[in-house]
Design a protein around this motif. Structure first.
Motif, mmCIF file in Angstrom:
data_model
loop_
_atom_site.group_PDB
_atom_site.id
_atom_site.type_symbol
_atom_site.label_atom_id
_atom_site.label_comp_id
_atom_site.label_asym_id
_atom_site.label_seq_id
_atom_site.Cartn_x
_atom_site.Cartn_y
_atom_site.Cartn_z
ATOM 1 N N GLU A 34 -18.686 66.671 -52.609
ATOM 2 C CA GLU A 34 -17.978 66.261 -51.388
ATOM 3 C C GLU A 34 -18.021 67.353 -50.323
ATOM 4 O OE1 GLU A 34 -13.845 64.414 -51.686
ATOM 5 O OE2 GLU A 34 -13.378 66.319 -50.721
ATOM 6 N N PHE A 35 -18.340 66.940 -49.098
ATOM 7 C CA PHE A 35 -18.264 67.847 -47.951
ATOM 8 C C PHE A 35 -17.093 67.420 -47.073
ATOM 9 C CE2 PHE A 35 -22.825 67.863 -49.032
ATOM 10 C CZ PHE A 35 -22.990 69.214 -49.269
ATOM 11 N N ASN A 36 -16.342 68.388 -46.589
ATOM 12 C CA ASN A 36 -15.208 68.099 -45.690
ATOM 13 C C ASN A 36 -15.439 68.750 -44.340
ATOM 14 O OD1 ASN A 36 -12.147 67.929 -47.686
ATOM 15 N ND2 ASN A 36 -14.167 67.095 -48.088
ATOM 16 N N GLY A 39 -11.031 69.307 -38.102
ATOM 17 C CA GLY A 39 -10.995 69.737 -36.710
ATOM 18 C C GLY A 39 -12.389 69.854 -36.109
ATOM 19 N N GLN A 41 -15.162 70.811 -37.616
ATOM 20 C CA GLN A 41 -16.033 71.847 -38.193
ATOM 21 C C GLN A 41 -16.095 71.708 -39.715
ATOM 22 O OE1 GLN A 41 -14.325 75.577 -36.801
ATOM 23 N NE2 GLN A 41 -15.761 75.545 -35.101
ATOM 24 N N PHE A 42 -17.263 72.011 -40.293
ATOM 25 C CA PHE A 42 -17.379 72.017 -41.753
ATOM 26 C C PHE A 42 -16.353 72.991 -42.332
ATOM 27 C CE2 PHE A 42 -21.668 70.186 -41.381
ATOM 28 C CZ PHE A 42 -21.596 69.268 -42.410
ATOM 29 N N SER A 43 -15.675 72.557 -43.378
ATOM 30 C CA SER A 43 -14.637 73.422 -43.943
ATOM 31 C C SER A 43 -14.771 73.640 -45.441
ATOM 32 C CB SER A 43 -13.262 72.823 -43.651
ATOM 33 O OG SER A 43 -13.190 71.505 -44.176
ATOM 34 N N LEU A 44 -15.348 72.661 -46.164
ATOM 35 C CA LEU A 44 -15.260 72.740 -47.628
ATOM 36 C C LEU A 44 -16.422 72.008 -48.288
ATOM 37 C CD1 LEU A 44 -13.337 73.185 -50.242
ATOM 38 C CD2 LEU A 44 -12.523 70.894 -49.763
ATOM 39 N N PHE A 45 -16.931 72.600 -49.373
ATOM 40 C CA PHE A 45 -17.874 71.908 -50.267
ATOM 41 C C PHE A 45 -17.225 71.911 -51.639
ATOM 42 C CE2 PHE A 45 -22.213 72.385 -52.600
ATOM 43 C CZ PHE A 45 -22.179 71.053 -52.965
ATOM 44 N N ARG A 46 -17.119 70.723 -52.217
ATOM 45 C CA ARG A 46 -16.307 70.557 -53.418
ATOM 46 C C ARG A 46 -17.148 69.871 -54.480
ATOM 47 N NH1 ARG A 46 -12.073 66.110 -53.302
ATOM 48 N NH2 ARG A 46 -10.581 66.636 -54.887
ATOM 49 N N PHE A 120 -26.413 66.259 -47.299
ATOM 50 C CA PHE A 120 -25.850 67.253 -46.382
ATOM 51 C C PHE A 120 -26.502 67.112 -45.001
ATOM 52 C CE2 PHE A 120 -25.645 71.724 -44.728
ATOM 53 C CZ PHE A 120 -24.273 71.765 -44.577
ATOM 54 N N ARG A 124 -24.743 66.363 -41.411
ATOM 55 C CA ARG A 124 -24.920 67.183 -40.188
ATOM 56 C C ARG A 124 -25.415 66.331 -39.025
ATOM 57 N NH1 ARG A 124 -26.476 73.401 -41.196
ATOM 58 N NH2 ARG A 124 -28.579 72.755 -41.739
ATOM 59 N N MET A 139 -12.884 64.963 -34.057
ATOM 60 C CA MET A 139 -12.879 64.564 -35.454
ATOM 61 C C MET A 139 -11.766 65.319 -36.178
ATOM 62 S SD MET A 139 -14.383 62.511 -37.484
ATOM 63 C CE MET A 139 -15.654 62.080 -36.299
ATOM 64 N N GLU A 140 -10.707 64.592 -36.512
ATOM 65 C CA GLU A 140 -9.621 65.242 -37.257
ATOM 66 C C GLU A 140 -10.101 65.586 -38.660
ATOM 67 O OE1 GLU A 140 -5.947 62.942 -37.382
ATOM 68 O OE2 GLU A 140 -5.671 63.703 -39.404
ATOM 69 N N ILE A 143 -14.719 63.105 -44.437
ATOM 70 C CA ILE A 143 -14.955 63.373 -45.856
ATOM 71 C C ILE A 143 -16.163 62.554 -46.268
ATOM 72 C CG2 ILE A 143 -14.017 63.233 -48.198
ATOM 73 C CD1 ILE A 143 -11.207 63.273 -46.865
ATOM 74 N N TYR B 59 -14.823 77.094 -47.269
ATOM 75 C CA TYR B 59 -14.351 77.098 -48.649
ATOM 76 C C TYR B 59 -15.375 76.464 -49.587
ATOM 77 C CZ TYR B 59 -9.460 78.072 -47.308
ATOM 78 O OH TYR B 59 -8.300 78.639 -46.846
ATOM 79 N N PHE B 61 -15.180 74.851 -53.576
ATOM 80 C CA PHE B 61 -14.163 74.420 -54.553
ATOM 81 C C PHE B 61 -14.876 73.781 -55.735
ATOM 82 C CE2 PHE B 61 -11.276 71.409 -56.480
ATOM 83 C CZ PHE B 61 -10.029 72.010 -56.415
ATOM 84 N N MET B 86 -22.086 76.843 -48.252
ATOM 85 C CA MET B 86 -21.518 76.498 -46.947
ATOM 86 C C MET B 86 -21.703 77.638 -45.959
ATOM 87 S SD MET B 86 -20.416 73.451 -46.943
ATOM 88 C CE MET B 86 -19.071 73.091 -45.852
ATOM 89 N N LEU B 258 -4.816 70.889 -34.974
ATOM 90 C CA LEU B 258 -6.228 71.190 -34.667
ATOM 91 C C LEU B 258 -7.039 69.906 -34.498
ATOM 92 C CD1 LEU B 258 -6.773 74.190 -37.095
ATOM 93 C CD2 LEU B 258 -6.865 74.279 -34.601
ATOM 94 N N GLY B 259 -6.599 68.845 -35.158
ATOM 95 C CA GLY B 259 -7.277 67.552 -35.041
ATOM 96 C C GLY B 259 -6.843 66.768 -33.813
#
Lengths: 432, 461
Positions: A34-36, A39, A41-46, A120, A124, A139-140, A143, B59, B61, B86, B258-259
């Motif tokens: 999962e990519f998150n 706001g 911007q890319f924030s997380l890769f899970r 991915f 993008r 974009m709030e 996912i 991040y 995870f 990332m 921020l959103g």
């Protein structure tokens, strides 16, 4: 990965040893990539590696259930013991049952293994497309994930179902901003098993983004009148969900509070309305293969040409009520397109709203609904005048189904449902 | 209880990045009795290990459904790899997270298991009481449940801790028909923080609340539709708590700011009447334990109260460590995760409007023509602050006195406009904690408030 069939056999044996007279269990292994985006911007890769064992056992017509996510012998033994103990503490009821023997089957569907690099890149690309084509969108949260599921179902009647499923899903939460103007947030999503097209071309993503930008231009909405509402495919899905819950689900049939309790095989909706649940339809991604009670899932019509053809019942409530169980337990809802182009549908409206989202409570059990029309547009004399704010709508779900004006020719298939736009009359619309 | 496989893994944390390693066990027990039929009787337990690594603004995870030395090491490696992936592709180049002093929070309590039979017997006894005493009901349901989270948290920079948070509830649903034959429903949740055996010692103790619920649904049978329009209302403490959570709380979660939430440009502005102050309490509220106490969040930040509105002025947001860095604020322990396989998100804990000085009876007596809105079936709010609450119990107020009960209706408004109309605030806070807040992951939260006199849009028919 553990061999889930071996685990399943251990569970079967443990249930037998513990005295279960009837039982069913499912062993599942899951992987998620999962990519998150937060706001914008890319924030997380899970990456997640999960598993589960779900057991339902029956003893002396009493039922117990247990759910764990550990597969070692001790955990299985403990779960089976707890399940049987729960059953023994329960209330005897002859209506508890599982499906009779079904033909054993292996189901394979979707994109079982993820292509993480292409996935991915598609994500993008979606971010770039939104930035270029919809610059007012903020974009709030986005996912995007690939979910891989391997499960094995067994019951004491000898049925075995094995499922290999994999699919990609995209979920967006966004709003539009320009100067001091801001819109309500809107959620849009889809499931797919292919990466051969840009995500923005799938489902209703592009239209949802454009509509949200258009909602920056608002018009005043004053007074109260009875008018027309056009439900978009996503808001139509919400209304159908409420109708199912209020009129045909387990609890309202068991408690006899459904206003459709005596309406089977009678007209409950306009004769142009057919509502089907079809997990086997090719437009549904990785649809349900078997029901919670162990029947092989089959497509069926809930309402056919306006006539109520089924309730959405489990085997238990079926046995309690005497009505047939639902042929699948999915919400893979399909309403085929009608004969009115969407543009013409709008042109035919004297005064009303296009409802993008309904923010309301669960309708009363008589079907009365009341709530705020969000992400919605005012239509007057066939023209879209602009977005509305602080506007409420009131009506009744059962009456709505009998007040159909038109079904659009266009439909939206988002991988979970296929739905058109539908216009209904007789809804009370009130501004501030 | 969890066996510790995480606190000895700090030597494996990569240098120069922030790392969290967590073991978690979640458990839920539920019994559903619908019309005396046992429609649900289940126990669920899931456990596992997760790691999250923060590197230059992104991040990574990873989680596994296993609690062991090997699982801890595997998820650490995978989360580190994901963070690198990332960073390589996104490259934000941000600096380290704000400093949190190191420390530890020892296990705050142990869990007692309760036999499934006790839940069933308790529910059956309540069901029998309702059936015998209230034959006019068309149907009834009783739900008994407990859920709990136990976490072992280990961080590279911040607090470590072992925390355990159970809660348990009984829900009673009643259905009947109005005099014109329309089906109506009401429900009541009873319980709070603590295990089932701690909270529910004797069914007889719940009878008074069940009697009140029955009295309300009997009033509702004779109910009328509210007159639609912009009206003066008295919101009960339950309703103002919902407002605090749904309509204000979410808009001041820093990730939603921020959103694009309405609270972004409203910081340090007047957003409510001077009579309104709003706090997200951590573990102690108004001199007593908060409904669902939080001592440590999943990023290793010790929990403290977050003051959101003081005397009508929006004073701050709720933060994760990352959002606190962005806004130059101090994290206060709001980053919480639901399951072992979930990453921490900014979540409320116990969000409440602070009490004022008015008596509820004086507030009601002050209204010539309006409504007293007592209970809500559900609520939704927008990041613009626009909210909608379903109202399933309320009364007319005519000349300062309660009148006829209301049939189901809806209220709506824009929080930062509506809060400016508050001109009376009661001196007593009513709390609730039985539901889940939804935001990518579910989360138990507490919410509360005093009764408020204000103006809102109310839907009629």
């Amino acid at each position: 990965m553990a061999d889930i069939k071996i685990i399943s056999e251990k569970v079967k044996q443990a249930l037998s040893d513990a005295g279960a007279q009837k039982a069913q269990h499912t062993v599942t292994e899951k992987e998620k990539h999962e990519f998150n985006v937060d706001g914008g911007q890319f924030s997380l890769f899970r990456t997640l590696f999960d598993r589960s064992l779900s057991i339902t056992a029956y003893k002396d017509n009493k039922k117990g259930s247990a759910f764990i996510n550990q597969f070692d012998d001790k955990a299985i033994e403990e779960a089976v013991k707890n399940c049987i103990k729960s059953a023994e503490s329960g209330i005897a009821d002859e209506a508890y049952d599982i499906a009779p023997k079904q033909e054993n089957e292996v189901f394979r569907g979707g994109a079982y293994e993820p292509d993480v690099d292409l996935f991915f890149e598609r994500t993008r690309e979606l971010m770039r497309n939104i930035e270029e084509r919809h610059p007012k969108i903020l974009m709030e949260q986005m996912i995007v994930s690939h979910d891989k599921i391997h499960s094995f179902y067994q019951n004491t009647n000898g049925t075995e179902f094995e499922v290999f499923h994999g699919s990609y899903s995209v979920s967006l939460m966004f709003s539009a901003h320009e100067g001091d103007a801001t819109t309500s947030f809107f959620g849009s999503g889809l499931s797919t098993d292919r990466l051969d097209r840009p995500f923005i071309e799938l489902g209703s993503l592009e239209k949802d983004l454009a509509d949200t930008e258009a909602q920056l231009a608002t018009v005043p909405m004053e007074g109260k009148f009875e008018g027309t509402i056009v439900l978009t495919p996503s808001s139509l899905g919400e209304f159908l969900g409420s109708a199912v819950s209020n009129f045909v689900s387990d609890s309202v049939i068991l408690e006899k509070t459904s206003i459709w309790l005596d309406k089977l095989d009678t007209q409950v909706a306009d004769s142009r309305i057919t509502v089907s649940f079809r997990p086997g339809d090719p437009r549904i991604v990785c649809g349900e293969k078997y029901t919670h009670d162990g029947f092989k899932s089959q497509d069926y019509d809930l309402i056919k040409d306006g006539v109520l053809k089924s309730f959405l019942l489990s085997l238990y409530v079926s046995n309690k009520s005497g009505f047939a169980p639902a042929k699948n337990t999915s919400f893979s809802v399909i309403i085929e397109g009608g004969d009115t182009p969407y543009e013409e549908m709008i042109k035919g409206i004297k005064k009303g709203l296009i409802i993008g989202r309904f923010s309301g409570g669960q309708p009363g059990i008589n079907g009365d609904f009341s709530g705020v029309a969000k992400n919605s547009f005012l239509v007057e004399d066939g023209q879209i005048k602009g977005a509305v704010s602080e506007t409420m709508i009131n009506g009744n779900l059962a009456q709505l189904l009998n007040s159909l004006i038109a079904i659009s020719r266009e439909t939206v298939a988002d991988g979970s449902s296929v739905l058109p736009y539908m216009a209904f009359d007789g809804v009370v619309i009130s501004g501030k | 209880m969890l066996e510790d496989h995480v606190s000895n893994k700090k030597s494996l944390f990569s240098a120069g990045v922030h790392t969290e390693l967590r073991e978690q066990k979640s458990r839920s027990i539920s019994v559903f009795l619908a019309q005396g039929n046992l429609t649900g009787n289940a126990r669920m337990e899931s456990s596992g290990t997760s790691a999250r690594v923060y590197q230059n603004g992104v991040y990574g995870f990873s989680s596994m459904a296993e609690c062991s030395e090997e699982a801890s090491e595997t998820v650490l490696r995978a989360a580190t790899e994901n963070a690198r992936f990332m960073d390589r592709h996104v490259g934000k180049g941000k600096g380290p997270l704000p400093f949190i002093p190191c420390g530890g929070i020892p296990l705050n309590r142990k869990l007692q298991d309760t036999d499934q039979k006790r839940y069933i017997e308790f529910a059956k006894e309540l069901d029998a009481y309702i059936t015998a005493k209230y034959p006019k009901l068309s149907s009834r349901s009783v739900i008994a449940m407990e859920d709990s989270m136990e976490k072992l948290i280990c961080t590279s920079d911040g607090y470590d801790g072992h925390i355990c948070a159970p809660r348990s509830y009984i829900y009673v649903f009643m259905n009947t028909e109005t005099t014109s034959g329309t089906p109506i429903e009401l429900f009541k949740a009873m319980g709070g923080s603590g295990t089932f055996i701690e909270n529910f010692t004797d069914p007889v103790l719940l009878y008074p609340k069940i009697d009140t619920l029955y009295e309300q649904i009997m009033h509702k049978r004779e109910g009328v539709y509210a007159e639609a329009g912009y009206k003066t209302v008295v919101l009960s403490g339950f309703m103002s708590g919902m407002l605090a959570h749904e309509a204000v709380g979410h808009t001041v979660e820093a990730d939603l700011v921020l959103g694009g939430s309405v609270a972004g440009p409203a910081l340090h502005q007047q957003v409510a009447s001077e009579m309104v102050s709003l706090v997200d309490f951590a573990h102690t509220a108004l001199g007593a334990p908060a409904p669902l106490p939080v001592y440590l969040d999943d990023e290793g930040t010790p929990a403290e109260d977050a003051v959101l509105i003081r005397d009508g002025i929006l004073t701050g947001y709720m933060h994760s460590r990352e959002s606190a860095q962005h806004f130059g604020a101090r994290p206060q322990g709001n980053a919480r995760a639901w399951a072992f396989s979930d990453e921490p998100l900014i979540r409320m804990r116990n969000t409440a409007v602070l009490p004022g000085k008015d008596k509820l009876e004086d507030i009601i007596a002050s209204v010539d023509d309006g409504y007293y809105l007592i209970n809500s079936s559900n609520g939704q709010a927008d990041t613009t602050g626009e909210f909608m609450f379903g109202v399933n119990m309320g009364y007319e107020i005519k000349n300062g006195k309660l009148g006829r009960a209301l049939l189901d209706t809806t209220i709506s408004g824009v929080a930062f406009n509506m809060l400016k109309t508050v001109d009376m605030v009661s001196d007593t806070v009513e709390w609730t904690s039985s539901g889940y807040c939804g935001k990518k992951q579910p989360m138990p939260v507490g919410m509360g408030g005093p009764a408020l006199r204000c103006k809102v849009m109310i839907g009629g028919r």
